[in-house]
Design an enzyme around this catalytic site. Structure first.
Site, PDB file in Angstrom:
ATOM      1  N   GLY B  17       0.799  -1.227   0.000  1.00  0.00           N
ATOM      2  CA  GLY B  17       0.000   0.000   0.000  1.00  0.00           C
ATOM      3  C   GLY B  17       0.832   1.277   0.000  1.00  0.00           C
ATOM      4  O   GLY B  17       1.873   1.351  -0.651  1.00  0.00           O
ATOM      5  N   ILE B  18       0.372   2.257   0.779  1.00  0.00           N
ATOM      6  CA  ILE B  18       1.054   3.554   0.834  1.00  0.00           C
ATOM      7  C   ILE B  18       2.483   3.390   1.358  1.00  0.00           C
ATOM      8  O   ILE B  18       3.423   3.990   0.838  1.00  0.00           O
ATOM      9  CB  ILE B  18       0.253   4.545   1.718  1.00  0.00           C
ATOM     10  N   ASP B  37       6.586  -4.375   9.336  1.00  0.00           N
ATOM     11  CA  ASP B  37       5.163  -4.633   9.114  1.00  0.00           C
ATOM     12  C   ASP B  37       4.708  -5.794   9.984  1.00  0.00           C
ATOM     13  O   ASP B  37       5.479  -6.719  10.255  1.00  0.00           O
ATOM     14  CB  ASP B  37       4.927  -4.968   7.629  1.00  0.00           C
ATOM     15  N   VAL B  64       3.552  -2.546  15.911  1.00  0.00           N
ATOM     16  CA  VAL B  64       3.959  -1.241  16.452  1.00  0.00           C
ATOM     17  C   VAL B  64       3.332  -0.940  17.811  1.00  0.00           C
ATOM     18  O   VAL B  64       3.783  -0.036  18.513  1.00  0.00           O
ATOM     19  CB  VAL B  64       3.622  -0.068  15.479  1.00  0.00           C
ATOM     20  N   ASN B  90       3.568   4.933   9.545  1.00  0.00           N
ATOM     21  CA  ASN B  90       2.512   4.719   8.557  1.00  0.00           C
ATOM     22  C   ASN B  90       1.588   3.563   8.939  1.00  0.00           C
ATOM     23  O   ASN B  90       0.438   3.525   8.526  1.00  0.00           O
ATOM     24  CB  ASN B  90       3.179   4.452   7.193  1.00  0.00           C
ATOM     25  N   SER B 147      -4.779  11.750   8.531  1.00  0.00           N
ATOM     26  CA  SER B 147      -5.828  11.431   7.564  1.00  0.00           C
ATOM     27  C   SER B 147      -6.693  12.656   7.312  1.00  0.00           C
ATOM     28  O   SER B 147      -6.952  13.446   8.238  1.00  0.00           O
ATOM     29  CB  SER B 147      -6.698  10.301   8.119  1.00  0.00           C
ATOM     30  N   TYR B 160     -11.290   5.643  14.367  1.00  0.00           N
ATOM     31  CA  TYR B 160     -10.215   5.943  13.413  1.00  0.00           C
ATOM     32  C   TYR B 160      -9.876   7.434  13.399  1.00  0.00           C
ATOM     33  O   TYR B 160      -8.710   7.837  13.495  1.00  0.00           O
ATOM     34  CB  TYR B 160     -10.649   5.476  12.018  1.00  0.00           C
ATOM     35  N   LYS B 164      -6.433   9.559  14.404  1.00  0.00           N
ATOM     36  CA  LYS B 164      -5.684  10.383  13.454  1.00  0.00           C
ATOM     37  C   LYS B 164      -5.578  11.842  13.909  1.00  0.00           C
ATOM     38  O   LYS B 164      -4.634  12.546  13.537  1.00  0.00           O
ATOM     39  CB  LYS B 164      -6.320  10.287  12.065  1.00  0.00           C
ATOM     40  N   LEU B 192      -8.832   9.653   0.800  1.00  0.00           N
ATOM     41  CA  LEU B 192      -9.141   8.236   0.591  1.00  0.00           C
ATOM     42  C   LEU B 192      -8.295   7.729  -0.576  1.00  0.00           C
ATOM     43  O   LEU B 192      -8.426   8.202  -1.703  1.00  0.00           O
ATOM     44  CB  LEU B 192     -10.627   8.076   0.280  1.00  0.00           C
TER      45      LEU B 192
END
Lengths: 250, 252
Positions: B17-18, B37, B64, B90, B147, B160, B164, B192
């Site tokens: 992903g990002i 990860d 994490v 991230n 976000s 969420y 953020k 998004l």
């Protein structure tokens, strides 16, 4: 290979201070730079320096508060290079004696109008001059220089109001021209040691407020300018980036 | 010559992903990357792909939200590359991890706790783990991923969005605390973003398009330029800031 190869970028107020730092760095990154400054000889000098360093630059004497002058600026650039990729609306009045550091009652209506003419009408007119070309090409990068004082409120009203207007213009214009792949963002510098007449000791006042505790120099802003003029920021628009060593936090 | 030559950058959630897009961009600019990860196998696969292409990469299994694991992450990075220049926080429970989308009173408590543990405490723990080394070297670059939902208060995602928002507050405080040690802390707020996922179709990512100035789907690569900028010396006088990179939905 530079980050801005082949791009033609107009920097208003590009002869000195922060504008000069932008112009020099853009040229180093491969851009062809237009120094649009009300001070023609200073603009010529900066353009010549860029040329001596192996870059490409032209000087176009411009009064950003004058409609015809901004139209002539865009026309001169198109005649010279046939395109305009970027515009940095950096020209502004912010130093004494043009700016009175004082309370609302101490600022004359005439001074208010003069500050708005350069700091707000100027970016408006310069955008107006380059937009038809950018829209026709379907690409463009505009950066408007605001000020950390918009966030802190620490300066006099005429200046801070003009820099708040720049943020408002950035936001609205970004929505208007997104369909043409034109990004419009703003950089808000902190108090920057940009006046060659005043040494760095005059700029110590803001240091204690910062996360990074030193005087801000014009070169500190160049990286953000390159980023916002490059394709690296093509999905970022309408934003204001404070570059002030972490004083105002946005 | 890249803009991140000789830099060593840890990307949490870097396997896909990002995070993976960041890692690829950093490697292109000359950095060595650590892909940390929770899916260690995928991290190692991604690291192997980067090494095959001539880059320097290490894949690590890291939760994490677990302090011991974040410390091991830093120790292994130092042992492999000798330093840590940058950290991208991230890893998060986000689009690629299943979570409840419902009004506040329907969010299960354990899910709220887990969301905050990964998305906020994870940022705290990873930063805590790299700070002693960064302070010693007198330089460091930290990016915390926030976000766009923080700015527009996206409904049915209170756990969420709260996490953020916490990330932005954290960014501001740490910027001031660590600035005198030469450490810069900034945040990126994506819109998004169409990260690869089995559960979501591309059409689902199209819902935000009408709100944008630039009317198309956001993809991970759209964030890479901002990531490189914040990891490079180009942004050395910027700290404590949050950059919305979302095609101009939020104007911040």
């Amino acid at each position: 290979m530079g980050k801005l190869d082949e791009r033609v970028i107009i920097v208003t107020g590009g002869a000195q201070g922060i504008g000069r730092a932008f112009s020099m760095r853009f040229a180093e990154e491969g851009a062809r730079v237009v120094i649009a400054d009300i001070n023609g000889p200073a603009a010529e000098k900066t353009a010549a320096e860029i040329g001596e360093a192996g870059g490409e630059a032209i000087a176009v004497p411009t009064d950003v508060s004058d409609h015809e002058s901004t139209e002539a600026m865009a026309q001169a650039v198109l005649e010279k290079w046939g395109r305009i990729d970027g515009l940095v609306n950096n020209a502004a009045v912010f130093q004494r004696p043009q700016i009175t550091r004082g309370t609302v009652e101490e600022i004359t209506a005439e001074e208010w109008d003069r500050v708005m003419a350069v700091n707000v009408r100027g970016p408006f007119l310069c955008c107006r001059a380059v937009l038809p070309h950018m829209k026709a090409r379907g690409y463009g990068k505009i950066v408007n220089i605001s000020s950390g004082t918009f966030f802190s409120g620490r300066s006099s009203t005429q200046y801070v109001a003009s820099k708040g207007a720049v943020v408002g213009m950035t936001r609205t214009l970004s929505r208007e021209v997104g369909d043409f792949n034109i990004t419009v963002n703003s950089i808000a510098p902190g108090s920057t040691a940009s006046d060659p007449e005043r040494d760095e000791s005059n700029y110590q006042g803001r240091v204690p407020d910062r996360s990074i505790k030193r005087v801000e120099r014009p070169e500190d802003l160049a990286g953000a300018g390159v980023f916002l003029m490059s394709s690296d920021s093509d999905f970022m628009t309408g934003q204001t980036m404070i570059v002030d060593g972490g004083a105002a936090l946005n | 010559m890249g803009r991140l030559d000789d830099r060593v950058i840890i990307v949490t959630g870097g396997a896909a992903g990002i995070g993976r897009a960041f890692a690829d961009g950093f490697v292109r600019e000359g950095a060595s990357v650590v892909l940390a990860d929770i899916n260690g196998e995928q991290a190692e696969r991604s690291a192997e792909e980067i090494r095959q292409a001539g880059g320097q990469a290490l894949g690590l299994t890291v939760d994490v939200s677990d302090q011991a694991q974040t410390e091991t992450m830093v120790a292994e990075t130092l042992s492999r590359f000798g330093k840590v220049t940058g950290l991208v926080n991230n890893a998060a429970i986000a689009i690629r991890v299943r979570h409840t989308r419902a009004p506040l009173e329907e969010i299960p408590l354990d899910e709220f706790d887990r969301m905050l543990a990964v998305n906020l405490k994870g940022v705290f723990l990873c930063s805590r783990a790299v700070l002693p080394h960064m302070k010693e070297q007198g330089y460091g670059k930290i990016i915390n991923m926030s976000s766009g939902t923080f700015f527009n208060g996206r409904e049915n995602l209170v756990h969420y969005v709260a996490s953020k928002g916490g990330v932005i507050a954290f960014t501001r405080v740490l910027a001031r605390e660590a600035g005198p040690s030469g450490i810069r802390v900034n945040s990126i707020a994506p819109g998004l973003t169409a990260s690869e996922t089995e559960e979501h179709s591309l059409e689902e990512f199209a819902v935000r398009i009408p709100n944008r100035a630039i009317k198309r789907i956001e993809v991970p690569e759209d964030l890479v330029g901002a990531g490189i900028f914040f990891m490079s010396a180009e942004s050395d006088f910027i700290s404590g800031q949050t950059l919305a990179v979302d095609g101009g939905v939020v104007v911040h």
